[in-house]
Scaffold this motif. Sequence first.
Motif, mmCIF file in Angstrom:
data_model
loop_
_atom_site.group_PDB
_atom_site.id
_atom_site.type_symbol
_atom_site.label_atom_id
_atom_site.label_comp_id
_atom_site.label_asym_id
_atom_site.label_seq_id
_atom_site.Cartn_x
_atom_site.Cartn_y
_atom_site.Cartn_z
ATOM 1 N N PHE A 51 0.826 -1.202 0.000
ATOM 2 C CA PHE A 51 0.000 0.000 0.000
ATOM 3 C C PHE A 51 0.863 1.256 0.000
ATOM 4 N N LEU A 52 2.106 1.139 0.461
ATOM 5 C CA LEU A 52 3.028 2.268 0.405
ATOM 6 C C LEU A 52 3.823 2.288 -0.903
ATOM 7 N N ALA A 53 4.169 1.122 -1.397
ATOM 8 C CA ALA A 53 5.052 1.038 -2.557
ATOM 9 C C ALA A 53 4.345 1.270 -3.891
ATOM 10 N N LYS A 54 3.109 0.802 -4.032
ATOM 11 C CA LYS A 54 2.412 0.891 -5.321
ATOM 12 C C LYS A 54 2.345 2.308 -5.884
ATOM 13 N N PRO A 55 1.947 3.309 -5.106
ATOM 14 C CA PRO A 55 1.887 4.661 -5.679
ATOM 15 C C PRO A 55 3.243 5.155 -6.182
ATOM 16 N N TYR A 56 4.316 4.852 -5.455
ATOM 17 C CA TYR A 56 5.646 5.281 -5.883
ATOM 18 C C TYR A 56 6.101 4.549 -7.142
ATOM 19 N N ILE A 57 5.824 3.267 -7.201
ATOM 20 C CA ILE A 57 6.214 2.473 -8.378
ATOM 21 C C ILE A 57 5.465 2.966 -9.610
ATOM 22 N N LYS A 58 4.163 3.175 -9.476
ATOM 23 C CA LYS A 58 3.357 3.659 -10.612
ATOM 24 C C LYS A 58 3.846 5.022 -11.080
ATOM 25 N N LYS A 59 4.128 5.916 -10.135
ATOM 26 C CA LYS A 59 4.610 7.256 -10.490
ATOM 27 C C LYS A 59 5.955 7.169 -11.215
ATOM 28 N N ALA A 60 6.855 6.314 -10.716
ATOM 29 C CA ALA A 60 8.170 6.162 -11.348
ATOM 30 C C ALA A 60 8.041 5.586 -12.758
ATOM 31 N N LEU A 61 7.150 4.617 -12.944
ATOM 32 C CA LEU A 61 6.950 4.030 -14.271
ATOM 33 C C LEU A 61 6.387 5.066 -15.246
#
Length: 166
Positions: A51-61
Motif C-alpha cells: 500500500f506504500l510502494a504501489k503509488p511510488y512504483i506507478k509514479k516512477a513508471l
Amino acid sequence: MKAIRIIFLVCCTLFLMQSCIVSHKPNMAFFSNSDYDYEDAQFASINVPMFLAKPYIKKALREDGESEEAIAMVKKVSKIKMMTVANGSEKLMKDYANYLKNENYEEWATIKHDGENVNIRVKQQGDMIKNMLITVNSKKDLVFVDVKGSFTADDISRMINFASDK
C-alpha cells in the motif's frame, strides 16, 4: 480525546512501518531452516508494504514513460519480499532449487546477462499464478524477490518480453 487519536494513529503507523525495516534474518521459508548449515552466508531481508510502494512504483513508471500495460502489472501484485545473500555457496543454490522443485515451483525462464543468471519460477493454482520467485545469481551474491499476486501466464510473458526489450 484528540491526544488519544494522535497516539493511536502514531502507534498504527509504527506498526505498519515495522515491515520496512531491513533485517539480518532470512524472510523466506527455505532460508529460515535452523538445521541447515549456511556456512558464511550473510542475509539481509525486507518486506515491502504494497500500500506504500504501489503509488511510488506507478509514479516512477509513468515518469520513465513506461506503458500502461507495465503499470497494470503493478496493480496485480499483493506482496513483495526481498532478500540478499552474501557469500552464498553453489551447494546452497542447488539445495534451494531442489526445495523449490519439491514445493511445486516451475522454472519458466533463465536469463543470462553479464555473468549473472536471472531465474523466474512460478507456483500456479489452475490458470492463475499466485507466487513468482525471481532469483539473481551473481557468483557468491544472490538476490531473491518473492512476488505474490494473481497473474496469468500472459502477464508473465509480457513482463519477460518487456524486460528483455530494454
